[in-house]
Structure formats: structure tokens, C-alpha cells
Design an enzyme around this catalytic site. Structure first.
Site, PDB file in Angstrom:
ATOM      1  N   HIS A 134      46.736  52.277-154.142  1.00 50.84           N
ATOM      2  CA  HIS A 134      46.018  51.366-155.043  1.00 50.84           C
ATOM      3  C   HIS A 134      47.021  50.721-156.008  1.00 50.84           C
ATOM      4  O   HIS A 134      47.899  51.391-156.518  1.00 50.84           O
ATOM      5  CB  HIS A 134      44.965  52.129-155.840  1.00 50.84           C
ATOM      6  CG  HIS A 134      44.251  51.270-156.843  1.00 50.84           C
ATOM      7  ND1 HIS A 134      43.256  50.386-156.486  1.00 50.84           N
ATOM      8  CD2 HIS A 134      44.405  51.143-158.191  1.00 50.84           C
ATOM      9  CE1 HIS A 134      42.820  49.756-157.568  1.00 50.84           C
ATOM     10  NE2 HIS A 134      43.504  50.210-158.620  1.00 50.84           N
ATOM     11  N   GLU A 160      66.897  32.134-116.963  1.00 46.70           N
ATOM     12  CA  GLU A 160      66.223  31.313-117.974  1.00 46.70           C
ATOM     13  C   GLU A 160      66.783  29.898-117.918  1.00 46.70           C
ATOM     14  O   GLU A 160      68.000  29.705-117.965  1.00 46.70           O
ATOM     15  CB  GLU A 160      66.411  31.911-119.366  1.00 46.70           C
ATOM     16  CG  GLU A 160      65.960  31.026-120.513  1.00 46.70           C
ATOM     17  CD  GLU A 160      64.505  30.603-120.417  1.00 46.70           C
ATOM     18  OE1 GLU A 160      64.244  29.379-120.484  1.00 46.70           O
ATOM     19  OE2 GLU A 160      63.631  31.486-120.263  1.00 46.70           O
ATOM     20  N   VAL A 162      44.710  21.197-127.291  1.00 50.33           N
ATOM     21  CA  VAL A 162      43.518  21.631-126.557  1.00 50.33           C
ATOM     22  C   VAL A 162      43.802  22.832-125.658  1.00 50.33           C
ATOM     23  O   VAL A 162      42.985  23.165-124.797  1.00 50.33           O
ATOM     24  CB  VAL A 162      42.932  20.471-125.724  1.00 50.33           C
ATOM     25  CG1 VAL A 162      42.429  19.367-126.629  1.00 50.33           C
ATOM     26  CG2 VAL A 162      43.964  19.919-124.730  1.00 50.33           C
ATOM     27  N   GLY A 182      65.926  27.446-120.161  1.00 48.03           N
ATOM     28  CA  GLY A 182      66.023  26.855-121.490  1.00 48.03           C
ATOM     29  C   GLY A 182      66.677  27.798-122.476  1.00 48.03           C
ATOM     30  O   GLY A 182      67.665  28.465-122.182  1.00 48.03           O
ATOM     31  N   TYR A 191      43.107  27.769-132.428  1.00 50.40           N
ATOM     32  CA  TYR A 191      44.043  28.353-133.395  1.00 50.40           C
ATOM     33  C   TYR A 191      45.275  27.481-133.610  1.00 50.40           C
ATOM     34  O   TYR A 191      45.776  27.386-134.739  1.00 50.40           O
ATOM     35  CB  TYR A 191      44.427  29.776-132.988  1.00 50.40           C
ATOM     36  CG  TYR A 191      45.407  29.892-131.852  1.00 50.40           C
ATOM     37  CD1 TYR A 191      46.773  29.991-132.089  1.00 50.40           C
ATOM     38  CD2 TYR A 191      44.968  29.920-130.533  1.00 50.40           C
ATOM     39  CE1 TYR A 191      47.673  30.102-131.051  1.00 50.40           C
ATOM     40  CE2 TYR A 191      45.863  30.029-129.486  1.00 50.40           C
ATOM     41  CZ  TYR A 191      47.209  30.117-129.745  1.00 50.40           C
ATOM     42  OH  TYR A 191      48.101  30.222-128.717  1.00 50.40           O
TER      43      TYR A 191
END
Length: 477
Positions: free
Chosen positions: A454, A39, A280, A41, A189
């Protein structure tokens, strides 16, 4: 692990420690494989550090501020003051806690962690370029490789992120102050979630969208509920426009948007903002891997095609998460990571994308899984649907959040549940029940005959299933 010219080896090399990569590494280690995870980062990838987690933290904080200031109907009068820097610090603390937790989980599982980048030398070897103390490089041979390098925000021409006034979603999660005026390019989104955050916090938000609908990948009756709520929060929409250019003026940015279809709009528009957020979409991170040297194929967009076991065109090289294509969802990547690890270990495994839920954390939320009614019909099925409005839910009314509905789709012949869409309070949580039903091959009767507590929001799922069978109690069938 020896640093230098010596070539070492591993059973499984995982490149990238996001939701797909770290899950793949841990699962492979659980299956007694020697695993190396590389990794460059922070552990957790974009989701944990620049996406899912920090954005949901700000969504939660902004929700508290908004609800406190809009509760007069309940007899609550308040005028909250938002200290964005303190909210950001709290958000960063959450991220740090989870990041360190992932590192600890990997270490406890016996995963060998390396900080650095990986470049393919051939289809069985990579060059690791180390970062931090003891910088250097080494060659690493692998029996199997899982590529989990994720994605990054798309830049559009003329809107580079080098100017502080133009930001991606990464930058929008770390503003030092709430912008007085914020223009968002894109009503998908990401754009809609951040429009929700900053309109709640007091920004004048304008959204530009090339198509004629917010959340264009969702059905219009769902998207319109979210759009109308956003408009009540003060968000101004400009549909049918694309961002063309921007210029600095008095310390602000003036954006020029042009019609996407000149037949629909006859003039350009100009919008002034402190910040312009470009939302975008995202593109896969494959351009730094020297992936051609491994013989791994990519498509025109840079994604790595895979089969249901996450294999690429190379039998021993797998790809999971965003880099493997849509839908770009963290939990999809995690499931793919598990599957890839299990397949490498010789276990039977495959990803069932039909039972893969998705959520949008707007106001109200959206949760979806499986097929829509139209998609089912296009596949030659005869769908039957049931709906229940939250306006008829006692729990939704007592929470003062009665917008939206639950829709369940099943096959008419068998009543097997094949899809659902929820827009409303806690939709992101509720959709998991229906995802489980699809995974199990459940029928409408299984949901409808299950007693739901409920008063809860989940009763709407039961009522929608019963409505599809013309047996709902709290609505006309």
C-alpha cells in the site's frame, strides 16, 4: 556454410527472426541442436521494428507531452512543444539498440545467422537466396523447420500504400511531422493506440469503424471507457461506416465513407485529412515461402494451423507467432517458439493459451487474460465475478488516473481463477499477476490473502478477488 550449388544441412531451420523465430532459435541452440536462422530484414521482426516497440515509444513520448499540458489541476502550467523528428530519432535509437541486442544473443548462443529469403523446395529442403555482400543462393536440408514469418498490414481496395497520404501502421510510426488532420480506418487495438498517440500530439483525429463500437473484440463496458477518454482527447468517431474511396484535393486526401448498414445510417460522409491510416488488421506472410511444395496446409486466410505443440500437418515442420493465427501477440509467438524448440529436442512441452495475457496500450490501458464471464458461462461453467473500481484506489487517485476497474472471474464451485479484465492505469503490467495465478491454478483466496503493498494499483486486484468472495474491505460486497 558454403554458398553455391552445394547442399548443406541443419538440425533446425528457423525462417524469420521476429519474437517467435529468434526465441525458437536461441532455445533450440541451448538444447544443443544445430540451428540456422534465416531473416530477410531486421532482427526482431515487425514487433521490434514496425510494431510493439516503436509504437510504445511514441505512446510514451506522447503521454509525457499530453500530461505536461494538462496538469493545471495539480498546479502545473506548461505548454510543451513537440519536435516529432527528435521523438522519432529517439524511438529509432531504442529500436536499433534492441535489434543489435538480438543479433548478439543469437550469435552468443551459437545460432548460424543468414540474411536472405527461404523458399521450400520440398518438405525437407529450402532454397536460401542470400542478401547483401556475396549474394547468391544455396540449398539447405533440415531435419526440422520452424516457420516464423509473421504478418503484414492488410490493404483495402482503393487504399494502396503507394501514395504517401495512405499509410499502414508502419508508415504512421515514421511521420516527419504531426498531421494536422488524421483519419484512421479501423478502431481495433492498432487504430486506437495510434489515435491516442496523434490526438495527444495535436492532430485532429477521426476514426471510422464498420461496427458500432471501438475495440469491438472487447466487452462494451471496457471499450466505452477507452472511447470516452479518446473523445476527451478530441478523437471523433464514426461508427457503422466503411471506407469506400478517396481523392486528392489541394494536397490533402478526401475520404468517402459509406454506411455499413443502410438501416442505421442514411448517408455517406466525407472526411478530409493530411494522412489516412488504414488499420484494419494484419495478414500472415506465407505467400513467399512456396509452402505448398513442403505440403504444409494453410487455411482460407493463409494462416498455418497448428496443435498445442506448434506442429503443422507435417510432423517435423512447426509454425509459431502471427503466421500460426490469432491472437497475433509477440509474447504468444515467443512462447510458441520456446515450445517448438523443446518439442523438437524431445522435451515435453505445450502452449497453455488459457493463461495468455493481452494488452492494449490506449489511454487508459487494457489488460485481459483467460475467460470473460460470458465465455465461462458458454462453456457450461458457473462463474463468479469480483470487481474493484480504481476510483476507490488511493494510488490511482494520487496518480490522477482513477478511470476503470479490475474484474476477476472464477468458478463458483472451486473458486479457481479463470480470467480477468483490467481497464485503467498500468493495466498492461497488472494483468501479469492474474496470468500467473491462472497458470498456477490459484484460487480467489490465494489472491485475496496475499498482502499487497500500500498504496499501489495492485491492491485493486486483491480487492476484486475479495469482492468475489464477499470479503472486500474498500467496497460493498
Amino acid at each position: 556454410m558454403v554458398v553455391g550449388d552445394v547442399t548443406t544441412s541443419t538440425d533446425v531451420l528457423v525462417i524469420g527472426a521476429g519474437p517467435g523465430g529468434y526465441v525458437a532459435a536461441i532455445r533450440a541452440a541451448q538444447l544443443a541442436l544445430d540451428v540456422t536462422l534465416v531473416e530477410k530484414g531486421e532482427y526482431g521482426g515487425a514487433c521490434l521494428n514496425r510494431g510493439c516497440i516503436p509504437s510504445k515509444a511514441l505512446i510514451h513520448g506522447s503521454k509525457l507531452a499530453s500530461e505536461a499540458g494538462q496538469a493545471e489541476e495539480l498546479g502545473i502550467y506548461a505548454d510543451p512543444t513537440v519536435a516529432l523528428d527528435e521523438m522519432i530519432n529517439w524511438k529509432d535509437g531504442v529500436v536499433d539498440q534492441l535489434t543489435s541486442g538480438i543479433e548478439q544473443l543469437c550469435t552468443a548462443a551459437g545460432v548460424n545467422l543468414l540474411k536472405g529469403t527461404a523458399e521450400f523446395a520440398d518438405e525437407n529442403k529450402v532454397r536460401i537466396i542470400h542478401q547483401g555482400e556475396g549474394q547468391g543462393s544455396e540449398s539447405l536440408k533440415f531435419e526440422n523447420c520452424i516457420i516464423a514469418t509473421g504478418s503484414r498490414p492488410i490493404e483495402i481496395p482503393g487504399f494502396g500504400f503507394e501514395d504517401e497520404r495512405i499509410v499502414s501502421s508502419d508508415g504512421a510510426l515514421n511521420f516527419d511531422t504531426v498531421p494536422d488532420e488524421l483519419v484512421i480506418v479501423g478502431a481495433g487495438y492498432i487504430g486506437m493506440e495510434l489515435a491516442t498517440v496523434y490526438s495527444r500530439l495535436g492532430s485532429d483525429v477521426s476514426v471510422i469503424e464498420m461496427l458500432e463500437q471501438a475495440l469491438p473484440s472487447y466487452e462494451e463496458d471496457i471499450a466505452s471507457i477507452v472511447r470516452k477518454r479518446a473523445e476527451r482527447l478530441g478523437v471523433d468517431f464514426h461508427f457503422g461506416y466503411t471506407a469506400d474511396s478517396w481523392a486528392a484535393s489541394d494536397g490533402k486526401a478526401v475520404l468517402t465513407a459509406v454506411p455499413a448498414d443502410e438501416a442505421a445510417h442514411d448517408s455517406d460522409i466525407e472526411l478530409t485529412a493530411d494522412r489516412i491510416l488504414v488499420a484494419v488488421g494484419r495478414r500472415p506472410v506465407t505467400d513467399t515461402l512456396s509452402i505448398d511444395d513442403a505440403g504444409v496446409e494453410t487455411n482460407a486466410q493463409g494462416f498455418i494451423p497448428t496443435d498445442s505443440t506448434c506442429r503443422t500437418n507435417k510432423e517435423h515442420i512447426f509454425a509459431v507467432g502471427d503466421v500460426a493465427g490469432e491472437p497475433m501477440l509477440a509474447h504468444k509467438g515467443s512462447k510458441e517458439g520456446e515450445v517448438a524448440a523443446e518439442v523438437i529436442a524431445g522435451e515435453p512441452a505445450a502452449v497453455d493459451y488459457q493463461a495468455l495475457p493481452a494488452a492494449v496500450f490506449t489511454d487508459p490501458e487494457i489488460g485481459t487474460v483467460g475467460l470473460t464471464e460470458n465465455e465461462a458461462a458458454n462453456k457450461g461453467m458457473t462463474p463468479v465475478t469480483g470487481e474493484f473500481q480504481f476510483q476507490a484506489s488511493g494510488r490511482a487517485l494520487t496518480a490522477n488516473r482513477a478511470e476503470g476497474f479490475v474484474r476477476i472471474i472464477a468458478t463458483k464451485e472451486t473458486e479457481r481463477v479463470i480470467g480477468a479484465q483490467i481497464v485503467g492505469p498500468e493495466a498492461s503490467e497488472l494483468i501479469a499477476e492474474i496470468a500467473a495465478m491462472i497458470e498456477m491454478g490459484a484460487k480467489l483466496e490465494d489472491i485475496g490473502s496475499t498482502v499487497h503493498t500500500h498504496p499501489t494499483l495492485s491492491e485493486a486486484i486483491m480487492e476484486a478477488a475479495q469482492n468475489a468472495r464477499e470479503k472486500a474491505i474498500h467496497r460493498r460486497n
